[in-house]
Motif scaffolding. Structure first.
Motif, mmCIF file in Angstrom:
data_model
loop_
_atom_site.group_PDB
_atom_site.id
_atom_site.type_symbol
_atom_site.label_atom_id
_atom_site.label_comp_id
_atom_site.label_asym_id
_atom_site.label_seq_id
_atom_site.Cartn_x
_atom_site.Cartn_y
_atom_site.Cartn_z
ATOM 1 N N VAL A 1 31.039 84.694 -3.262
ATOM 2 C CA VAL A 1 30.095 85.547 -3.973
ATOM 3 C C VAL A 1 28.889 84.695 -4.353
ATOM 4 O O VAL A 1 29.025 83.652 -4.978
ATOM 5 C CB VAL A 1 30.737 86.161 -5.241
ATOM 6 C CG1 VAL A 1 29.720 86.975 -6.018
ATOM 7 C CG2 VAL A 1 31.932 87.022 -4.865
ATOM 8 N N THR A 2 27.705 85.162 -3.960
ATOM 9 C CA THR A 2 26.482 84.429 -4.284
ATOM 10 C C THR A 2 25.669 85.123 -5.374
ATOM 11 O O THR A 2 24.861 84.487 -6.037
ATOM 12 C CB THR A 2 25.602 84.249 -3.030
ATOM 13 O OG1 THR A 2 25.303 85.534 -2.474
ATOM 14 C CG2 THR A 2 26.316 83.385 -1.998
ATOM 15 N N SER A 3 25.899 86.434 -5.547
ATOM 16 C CA SER A 3 25.186 87.161 -6.604
ATOM 17 C C SER A 3 25.907 88.451 -6.937
ATOM 18 O O SER A 3 26.612 89.014 -6.101
ATOM 19 C CB SER A 3 23.741 87.469 -6.179
ATOM 20 O OG SER A 3 23.740 88.358 -5.078
ATOM 21 N N GLY B 1 26.277 90.063 -3.461
ATOM 22 C CA GLY B 1 25.787 89.196 -2.391
ATOM 23 C C GLY B 1 26.894 88.265 -1.964
ATOM 24 O O GLY B 1 27.560 87.656 -2.800
ATOM 25 N N LEU B 2 27.113 88.155 -0.667
ATOM 26 C CA LEU B 2 28.223 87.366 -0.128
ATOM 27 C C LEU B 2 27.746 86.405 0.948
ATOM 28 O O LEU B 2 26.791 86.689 1.671
ATOM 29 C CB LEU B 2 29.275 88.290 0.502
ATOM 30 C CG LEU B 2 29.940 89.303 -0.398
ATOM 31 C CD1 LEU B 2 30.668 90.324 0.431
ATOM 32 C CD2 LEU B 2 30.879 88.610 -1.346
ATOM 33 N N ARG B 3 28.439 85.299 1.046
ATOM 34 C CA ARG B 3 28.278 84.379 2.169
ATOM 35 C C ARG B 3 29.643 84.315 2.828
ATOM 36 O O ARG B 3 30.610 83.821 2.231
ATOM 37 C CB ARG B 3 27.825 83.017 1.673
ATOM 38 C CG ARG B 3 27.474 82.067 2.781
ATOM 39 C CD ARG B 3 26.337 81.133 2.314
ATOM 40 N NE ARG B 3 25.957 80.223 3.353
ATOM 41 C CZ ARG B 3 25.008 80.480 4.248
ATOM 42 N NH1 ARG B 3 24.349 81.614 4.200
ATOM 43 N NH2 ARG B 3 24.708 79.600 5.171
ATOM 44 N N THR C 1 25.333 91.866 1.978
ATOM 45 C CA THR C 1 25.285 92.530 0.680
ATOM 46 C C THR C 1 26.077 93.825 0.788
ATOM 47 O O THR C 1 25.903 94.578 1.753
ATOM 48 C CB THR C 1 23.829 92.853 0.267
ATOM 49 O OG1 THR C 1 23.088 91.640 0.228
ATOM 50 C CG2 THR C 1 23.791 93.501 -1.100
ATOM 51 N N ILE C 2 26.961 94.052 -0.177
ATOM 52 C CA ILE C 2 27.705 95.308 -0.225
ATOM 53 C C ILE C 2 27.548 95.897 -1.622
ATOM 54 O O ILE C 2 27.176 95.199 -2.564
ATOM 55 C CB ILE C 2 29.210 95.121 0.106
ATOM 56 C CG1 ILE C 2 29.875 94.167 -0.903
ATOM 57 C CG2 ILE C 2 29.385 94.618 1.521
ATOM 58 C CD1 ILE C 2 31.376 94.087 -0.741
#
Length: 125
Positions: free
Chosen positions: A8-10, A21-23, A34-35
């Motif tokens: 999870v980035t955000s 936000g995902l990496r 992004t989901i």
């Protein structure tokens, strides 16, 4: 939806959903995605405090503690009768994790025969 190997980035509230936000993937071939979801479960383990902080929850912090199992032998073996854990960190929660190694058991011929028969029974049913 369950995503593995995703960081999870955000996290951003967006109306009745949360934009995540995902990496995804290894660093070499990672993809940013992004989901949106109505419900997000924080199952980040040792990093759960960092994920919670992305939504503004700074009320707690995890301090990981490594544990080891030991066995007391000899004349002093009666001094410790239960598991002993380290004290929690003074500034927050301590999350204790153990590496558990099991001793190999010596199997009798009867146990081995019973286990093989159980596999045959399972595969033929």
């Amino acid at each position: 939806m369950l995503l593995r190997f995703a960081r999870v980035t955000s996290l951003e509230p967006s109306g009745e959903t949360i934009r995540v936000g995902l990496r995804i993937g290894d660093e070499e071939d990672a993809q940013d995605e992004t989901i949106e979801a109505r419900c997000v479960i924080n199952a980040a383990g040792l990093f759960a405090d960092e994920v919670a902080a992305m939504l503004g929850n700074h009320s707690w912090r995890i301090y990981p503690v490594r544990g080891e199992y030991c066995e007391v032998r000899g004349p002093r073996s009666t001094l410790i009768n239960n598991l002993v854990y380290p004290l929690p960190h003074a500034d927050g929660l301590s999350l204790l994790h153990f590496l558990v190694l099991q001793r190999a058991k010596t199997k009798t011929k009867q146990q081995t025969k019973h286990r093989k028969q159980a596999r045959v029974d399972h595969n033929t049913s």
